[in-house]
Design an enzyme around this catalytic site. Structure first.
Site, short mmCIF file in Angstrom:
data_model
loop_
_atom_site.label_atom_id
_atom_site.label_comp_id
_atom_site.label_asym_id
_atom_site.label_seq_id
_atom_site.Cartn_x
_atom_site.Cartn_y
_atom_site.Cartn_z
N LYS A 62 -1.12 5.00 4.54
CA LYS A 62 -2.09 4.08 5.17
C LYS A 62 -1.80 3.97 6.66
O LYS A 62 -0.66 3.77 7.07
CB LYS A 62 -2.02 2.71 4.49
CG LYS A 62 -3.02 1.71 5.05
CD LYS A 62 -3.20 0.50 4.15
CE LYS A 62 -4.16 -0.51 4.75
NZ LYS A 62 -5.50 0.04 5.02
N HIS B 248 0.82 -1.22 0.00
CA HIS B 248 0.00 0.00 0.00
C HIS B 248 0.85 1.26 0.00
O HIS B 248 2.04 1.23 0.31
CB HIS B 248 -0.90 0.02 1.24
CG HIS B 248 -2.12 -0.84 1.10
ND1 HIS B 248 -2.11 -2.19 1.35
CD2 HIS B 248 -3.39 -0.54 0.71
CE1 HIS B 248 -3.32 -2.68 1.13
NE2 HIS B 248 -4.11 -1.71 0.74
N GLY C 102 -7.17 -4.44 5.90
CA GLY C 102 -8.41 -5.18 6.14
C GLY C 102 -8.60 -6.27 5.11
O GLY C 102 -9.09 -7.37 5.41
N1 LIG Z 1 -13.15 -0.92 1.69
C1 LIG Z 1 -12.41 -0.42 0.71
O1 LIG Z 1 -12.59 -0.75 -0.48
C2 LIG Z 1 -11.37 0.59 1.04
C3 LIG Z 1 -11.15 0.92 2.34
N2 LIG Z 1 -10.26 1.90 2.66
C4 LIG Z 1 -10.22 2.27 4.07
O2 LIG Z 1 -10.95 3.48 4.22
C5 LIG Z 1 -10.43 4.23 5.32
C6 LIG Z 1 -10.11 5.64 4.84
O3 LIG Z 1 -9.03 5.60 3.94
P1 LIG Z 1 -8.48 6.91 3.23
O4 LIG Z 1 -9.61 7.61 2.54
O5 LIG Z 1 -7.27 6.51 2.48
O6 LIG Z 1 -8.05 7.76 4.52
P2 LIG Z 1 -7.97 9.37 4.67
O7 LIG Z 1 -7.14 9.61 5.91
O8 LIG Z 1 -7.56 9.99 3.38
O9 LIG Z 1 -9.49 9.81 4.94
C7 LIG Z 1 -10.17 9.67 6.16
C8 LIG Z 1 -10.95 10.95 6.37
O10 LIG Z 1 -11.86 10.77 7.44
C9 LIG Z 1 -11.78 11.94 8.27
N3 LIG Z 1 -12.31 11.61 9.59
C10 LIG Z 1 -11.65 11.21 10.69
N4 LIG Z 1 -12.53 11.00 11.70
C11 LIG Z 1 -13.76 11.28 11.21
C12 LIG Z 1 -15.09 11.25 11.76
N5 LIG Z 1 -15.30 10.90 13.03
N6 LIG Z 1 -16.13 11.61 10.98
C13 LIG Z 1 -15.93 11.96 9.69
N7 LIG Z 1 -14.70 12.02 9.12
C14 LIG Z 1 -13.64 11.67 9.86
C15 LIG Z 1 -10.32 12.30 8.24
O11 LIG Z 1 -10.11 13.63 8.68
P3 LIG Z 1 -8.68 13.97 9.39
O12 LIG Z 1 -7.64 13.69 8.36
O13 LIG Z 1 -8.83 15.42 9.74
O14 LIG Z 1 -8.58 13.07 10.59
C16 LIG Z 1 -10.03 12.14 6.75
O15 LIG Z 1 -10.43 13.28 6.01
C17 LIG Z 1 -9.22 3.43 5.82
O16 LIG Z 1 -9.63 2.63 6.91
C18 LIG Z 1 -8.84 2.55 4.63
O17 LIG Z 1 -8.19 1.39 5.01
C19 LIG Z 1 -9.54 2.55 1.72
C20 LIG Z 1 -9.68 2.24 0.40
C21 LIG Z 1 -10.61 1.22 -0.05
O1 LIG Z 2 -6.03 2.18 3.12
C1 LIG Z 2 -6.19 1.83 1.92
O2 LIG Z 2 -5.76 2.48 0.99
C2 LIG Z 2 -6.94 0.60 1.66
N1 LIG Z 2 -7.53 0.01 2.64
C3 LIG Z 2 -8.31 -1.16 2.56
C4 LIG Z 2 -7.66 -2.29 3.34
O3 LIG Z 2 -7.07 -2.03 4.39
O4 LIG Z 2 -7.79 -3.44 2.93
C5 LIG Z 2 -8.70 -1.54 1.15
C6 LIG Z 2 -7.62 -1.28 0.14
O5 LIG Z 2 -6.62 -2.22 0.32
C7 LIG Z 2 -7.10 0.14 0.25
#
Ligand SMILES: NC(=O)C1=CN([C@@H]2O[C@H](COP(=O)(O)OP(=O)(O)OC[C@H]3O[C@@H](n4cnc5c(N)ncnc54)[C@H](OP(=O)(O)O)[C@@H]3O)[C@@H](O)[C@H]2O)C=CC1
Ligand SMILES: O=C(O)C1=N[C@H](C(=O)O)C[C@H](O)C1
Length: 251
Positions: free
Chosen positions: A140, A136, A146
């Protein structure tokens, strides 16, 4: 045209949340009614009349968001990682009191990643050795991913159901972590590298042969078809669904 589904996005300023905001805005059958980030009041989701909330926040916030919105009768599509058996069980229990509400939690919404997990689970019983490598971007926050946890658990369950024991391994670690993490007996290795987005390899080995199953997300748009599918279906799936494979008839 029938009424559009009213959608809220949590984590809207993040890498995934901002991509989901664009995808919802571009979908003719969906309407973005709220976009919230950290420190914003969750009641805005309810005031906006959202039917479905999509959560891509942080592991420390996601479970609280889910319970609060389930109480308000809002369906949820959750991509945030950090869930384990205990936190999923708490949501399942909570939903008993809210029989009409649906929650979909999926560690990976990319269709290819879901297929890779399904193929790996299917293949796992036929190989002596299986290990998982997830790779990744360096921003991350969690490890292992996950997706890798879900993959390793599914592999372990498939091997246990087939009566296959642990893979051969004569190694003693001279440094903690050298052999990766142990997820239900399956070794998982985490790589963080500038330039990557989200990638996974499942290595399966027998004497004289290797099968490698690899999936690459080069861009976060890869997750959007799965997210939108879940948004459209979650209202008709009361209770807790874990994994997009259940919406793709792969489970
Ligand atoms: N299921 C899937 O297909 C995928 C899952 N993911 C997962 O998604 C999650 C987010 O990833 P990613 O977008 O890269 O992370 P980012 O850090 O870019 O985004 C997370 C955002 O959520 C904000 N945030 C934090 N706490 C809260 C809250 N209580 N309410 C609303 N917003 C909040 C953060 O703000 P701040 O930065 O100010 O804290 C930030 O803007 C991770 O757990 C990742 O592993 C990612 C890609 C694909
Ligand atoms: O944090 C990410 O970027 C991602 N998170 C998810 C994970 O933890 O599996 C999904 C994807 O791999 C991207």
């Amino acid at each position: 045209m029938s009424e559009r589904i009213r959608v809220a996005v949590l984590g809207a300023a993040g890498r995934m949340g901002s991509t989901v905001v664009r995808a919802v805005e571009e979908a003719p059958d969906l309407e973005l009614v709220a976009a919230l980030d950290a420190d914003e009041d969750l009641t805005a989701v309810v005031r906006a009349g959202a039917q479905v909330a999509v959560d891509f926040t942080v592991p420390s916030a996601t479970e609280g968001n889910v319970h609060a919105l389930v109480d308000a009768g809002v369906h949820l599509v959750v991509g945030t990682t950090g869930w384990d058996d205990d936190s999923l069980a708490r949501v399942r229990d909570h939903l008993v009191d809210r029989p009409g509400v649906g929650v979909v939690v999926a560690p990976n919404f990319a269709l290819g990643a879901v297929l890779a997990m399904a193929f790996a689970a299917r293949a796992a019983r036929w190989f002596e050795s299986v290990e998982v490598i997830e790779l990744h971007h360096p921003a991350k926050v969690d490890a292992p991913s996950g997706t890798a946890r879900h993959t390793a658990s599914a592999i372990a369950a498939a091997r246990a159901a087939a009566g296959v024991g642990p893979g051969p391994d004569a190694t003693s670690q001279s440094l903690d972590g050298a052999r990766g993490a142990d997820v239900d007996g399956v070794r998982v290795h985490s790589v963080r590298l500038r330039g990557l987005v989200a990638h996974e390899e499942i290595l399966l080995g027998n004497a004289g042969e290797q099968l490698t199953i690899r999936h690459d997300s080069f861009d976060r748009v890869s997750f959007m078809p799965g997210v939108l599918l879940a948004v459209r279906r979650v209202g008709a799936r009361p209770g807790l669904t874990v994994g997009l494979e259940h919406l793709l008839d792969l489970a």
